[in-house]
Design a protein around this motif. Sequence first.
Motif, PDB file in Angstrom:
ATOM      1  N   LEU A 165      -5.557   3.916  -4.119  1.00  0.00           N
ATOM      2  CA  LEU A 165      -4.534   2.671  -3.928  1.00  0.00           C
ATOM      3  C   LEU A 165      -4.059   2.496  -2.612  1.00  0.00           C
ATOM      4  CD1 LEU A 165      -2.754   2.998  -7.481  1.00  0.00           C
ATOM      5  CD2 LEU A 165      -4.977   1.672  -6.735  1.00  0.00           C
ATOM      6  N   GLY A 166      -3.667   3.643  -2.171  1.00  0.00           N
ATOM      7  CA  GLY A 166      -3.033   3.528  -0.598  1.00  0.00           C
ATOM      8  C   GLY A 166      -3.733   3.215   0.499  1.00  0.00           C
ATOM      9  N   LEU A 167      -5.308   3.213   0.369  1.00  0.00           N
ATOM     10  CA  LEU A 167      -6.103   2.779   1.607  1.00  0.00           C
ATOM     11  C   LEU A 167      -6.210   1.276   1.568  1.00  0.00           C
ATOM     12  CD1 LEU A 167      -9.425   5.002   0.591  1.00  0.00           C
ATOM     13  CD2 LEU A 167      -7.912   5.040   2.458  1.00  0.00           C
ATOM     14  N   ALA A 204       0.866  -1.096  -0.164  1.00  0.00           N
ATOM     15  CA  ALA A 204      -0.065   0.030  -0.104  1.00  0.00           C
ATOM     16  C   ALA A 204       0.869   1.267   0.113  1.00  0.00           C
ATOM     17  CB  ALA A 204      -1.071   0.034   1.318  1.00  0.00           C
ATOM     18  N   CYS A 205       2.189   1.051   0.975  1.00  0.00           N
ATOM     19  CA  CYS A 205       2.686   2.450   0.669  1.00  0.00           C
ATOM     20  C   CYS A 205       3.444   2.642  -0.563  1.00  0.00           C
ATOM     21  CB  CYS A 205       3.681   2.217   1.959  1.00  0.00           C
ATOM     22  SG  CYS A 205       3.223   2.311   3.583  1.00  0.00           S
ATOM     23  N   LEU A 206       4.006   1.470  -1.191  1.00  0.00           N
ATOM     24  CA  LEU A 206       4.496   1.782  -2.518  1.00  0.00           C
ATOM     25  C   LEU A 206       3.405   2.380  -3.355  1.00  0.00           C
ATOM     26  CD1 LEU A 206       6.557  -1.620  -2.807  1.00  0.00           C
ATOM     27  CD2 LEU A 206       7.461   0.480  -2.759  1.00  0.00           C
ATOM     28  N   MET A 207       2.362   1.766  -3.426  1.00  0.00           N
ATOM     29  CA  MET A 207       1.278   2.387  -4.288  1.00  0.00           C
ATOM     30  C   MET A 207       0.855   3.766  -3.962  1.00  0.00           C
ATOM     31  SD  MET A 207      -1.270  -0.886  -5.177  1.00  0.00           S
ATOM     32  CE  MET A 207      -1.642  -1.088  -3.563  1.00  0.00           C
ATOM     33  N   GLY A 208       0.911   4.077  -2.719  1.00  0.00           N
ATOM     34  CA  GLY A 208       0.394   5.329  -2.551  1.00  0.00           C
ATOM     35  C   GLY A 208       1.569   6.491  -2.625  1.00  0.00           C
ATOM     36  N   PHE A 209       2.605   6.387  -2.480  1.00  0.00           N
ATOM     37  CA  PHE A 209       3.789   7.269  -2.738  1.00  0.00           C
ATOM     38  C   PHE A 209       4.355   7.138  -4.041  1.00  0.00           C
ATOM     39  CE2 PHE A 209       4.172   6.751   1.984  1.00  0.00           C
ATOM     40  CZ  PHE A 209       3.555   7.884   2.254  1.00  0.00           C
TER      41      PHE A 209
END
Length: 705
Positions: free
Chosen positions: A295-297, A212-217
């Motif tokens: 995406l990050g959710l 999630a962190c990879l997609m969110g950032f």
Amino acid sequence: MTRSLQKQVSNMSLNLTAKIDEIQCHQHADTSAALHAIRTQLQELTKSVESCQSEVVEVKRDMVAIKHEIDTLQAAKEEIEELRDAVDRLEEQTRRRKIRLLEQASSFSPTGLTCFLCYAIFAAVLGMFQFGYNTGVINAPQSVIENFIGDCWKERYNKNIEGGIQDLIWSIAVSIFAIGGMIGGFCGGSIGHRFGRKKGLLLNNLLGVGGACLMGFSQMSYSFEMLILGRLVIGINCGLNTSLVPMYISEIAPLNLRGGLGTVNQLAVTVGLLLSQVLGIEQLLGNSNAWPILLGLAIVPAVMQMVLLPVCPESPRHLLITRQMEDEARRALRRLRASAHVEEDIEEMRAEEAANQSESHMSMLQLVRSSTLRMPLTIGIVMQLSQQLSGINAVLYYSTSLFTAAGLEEWQSKYATLGVGSVMVIMTLVSIPLMDRAGRRTLHLYGLGGMFIFSIFITISLLIKEMMSWMTFISVISTLCFVIFFSVGPGSIPWMITAELFSQGPRPAAMSIAVLVNWLSNFLVGIGFPKMQEAFENYTFLPFSALLACFWVFTYYKVPETKNKTFEEISAIFQRGVEREYLDDPRLYGNFHAVTSSNHLSTLNCVNTLGSKPTEPEHAALIRELSSRAQQHSPSARSDRSEGEGGLGRRGSDGSESCGGSSRAESGVSSSRASSHTSSNANSSASSRQSVIAQNIPHPSEPPV
């Protein structure tokens, strides 16, 4: 005259004496020849007698061996009968234990549910919610993500990206999620066995947070590679969830609620899918500024599970059967059942452990090679295929384009897609109480049948939509009905029944294989459906219709009903087809009651039956050889050979005809009567036993008795 007469008399006397002497010499020579012939015959007779004596000794040894075989087979017969009685007793005990389990589960609360059990299930199915959310979240913001990929390319290389490269990067970002799911599903069984179901889920959430962190950032870093890597990591997380969550829920659920609680898996998937569709609307998070948040959710269900799941116990079955921690298993059951009376659950687990001790833990290779588990593994794989190759993914992934092709406006198509997600949630809720009432097999058949019918309707509506404007609504209604029948059966049952078909030992490996097949077929449908649309156009759903018909036939003939059955009973369904059928075969014991009450006679029939099996051909050959020897050396057979030549038959005093110069029918009847009335007679003759063998053991050209 007198002299002459005397001389003549003297000559006659001499001649007579000579004649007498000559006659006596001839008689002596004839007598010597006769005596010599007699001596020769006596010598031959002596040799024959000695040969007969040696053969008699050999026959005696053979008879001792036969008696030993008879005793051995008699003991085997008694052991088999004891085994049959033990199996019957075990089945009766299992039936009573299951009744007590059902009564015990319903006595905990009016519905059999407890608050802590609901809490544990909610914490576990957050993993399936994660799977549903990430399955649908990428579709709505497709255009804005493609623009992001183009912006990144222009930022790096100071030129616009080509359309083919942009489509390739987008396809990789979408499909790599399924590749990650295959990796996670493949590893799920081994992780569940090594760390346990609960600890495996907790460790898996680290992947969820990371993905999630990879997609969110990714937008902040201006790196579409981070987006692709994040999709891969979250795919591995979802693959592990689809393997571990159904195992955990099926092992903590009471027997009478296992079907309904197993449906919660699919409910969580549909809720996650619907939420991703709602949040993906352009007015909410499906725009160029908010899509990284969308995406990050995915971090939310991972963090929630990390907070909620540590309070829950480990699977009691894993603790008792795999880890041999009975006290911990009892504590876990007391918390889940909200009762101190958990002995029935413990006994049911012990029975499963005892019935499957030879399986302990199986690798995927061992599971594939196992002939006993081949059929349940095939059923598990086909059930997963019936879910993914039914055409539902085509509806979920491309529902907007399908509705547009059917004649709806673009904005109408988006809201119709939301309607599809809502219908899936509602119908999954409806199917929960039906799962333990109607049964898994029945609902799956209804679901596949309904999907088959409405896939035909979808094809018809696509074909004639230009001729009749109202066919647009028929297309939408058919699609919604298609989704309804999917939610009733194929949506939830494959996840549940795969875990039910296997005992504790092979279950992790079976779940790994099933999840791997599920993700692989998911990937193939996602990649291949656009090309199918180009190739088949309005006939796109016909291949799915044909597959649905095949899956319905397979389910009807091969899939057993698992409603209200313990894991031990479900495993026995597949084993009984070989073992129980063999034990119940009357040919295994011979004609004990029909032939005679003699133990020897009955056991010899058992010898014939066992000897006729392909696994012991030498046994039958040995018995037949001993039978022929007994016939040859019996007194009645020798008397027959002396009385008749060329093997002519004769009729005995009782009227029975014996072929080949043998009176075995006559002597067999008399000796069998004698043995049946005086079986304890210690002075029974060897000829009687020989004739009994000759009567009861078939000729090599005849079928066994």
